[in-house]
Write a protein that holds these residues in place. Sequence first.
Motif: not given
Length: 253
Positions: A125-134
């Motif tokens: 499952k991908p992390a939330p808020n992918l644009y900012r997550f990394n």
Amino acid sequence: MSQRQHLQNFCNPSENFTQISSYETNRDTLLASLRDSSSLGTYSNATIGLTPDFVYGIFLCRGDTLGTAISCADCIQTATIEIATNCSLNKAAIIYYQKCMVRYSSFPFFTLMETYTRIGLTHNKPAPNLYRFNQTLFDKFDQLILNVSSSSPIPYFVEDQELVTQPEGSYELESMVQCSPDLDLSNCTVCLRDALFRISICCSSPSIAQVFTPKCILWYKTTVSPSPSVSSISAASTVAASFFIAATATEYS
């Protein structure tokens, strides 16, 4: 999920011993010594025998096993039995569980910085808020790595829990770093940054991830409310979780 869940073992095939040998006796004595020490803390090392049958060994438990229903001692009890069974005649081996690892070898590996043999476990499952997550994740681990200390109650162990609030939504981020106490601070930092790098290149920002190497651990979990909390990684489910493994026989001898 049980803390004693077996993730992977690596049995070095390049050097073996015979049954009913001095090395086998020393290996089994060493594993028993590690079991006895596991009720006293999250790390121990031991050396048993005389040349040419020296055996060196360690265990390392995640710092968050303290005070839990299934303790470090429970995990090491299982791991020491399984490593002797699964790698019965190998002179070097390492076994990983989600919450602990055990290793033995004929080679003196204490104080060495090693990133092999490593294992990673990630949730699909991908992390939330992918644009900012990394960026959020790297900032968090930068902070944790800067705070590791050999003088903390559990050496080189730092954990954190934070509610991350962003325009896209909020989520809870739990994170943890830990190094084997036989490392110095500089090598601990190198090990943890390498583990973070492995997650960044392998896994497309998973919601949960862990990297376990012979000398350090890095873990995080995200939980988005009000969705049901994912309490653990299920390695038994091929739909929910993925492994990445890096191993060479010579590098864990």
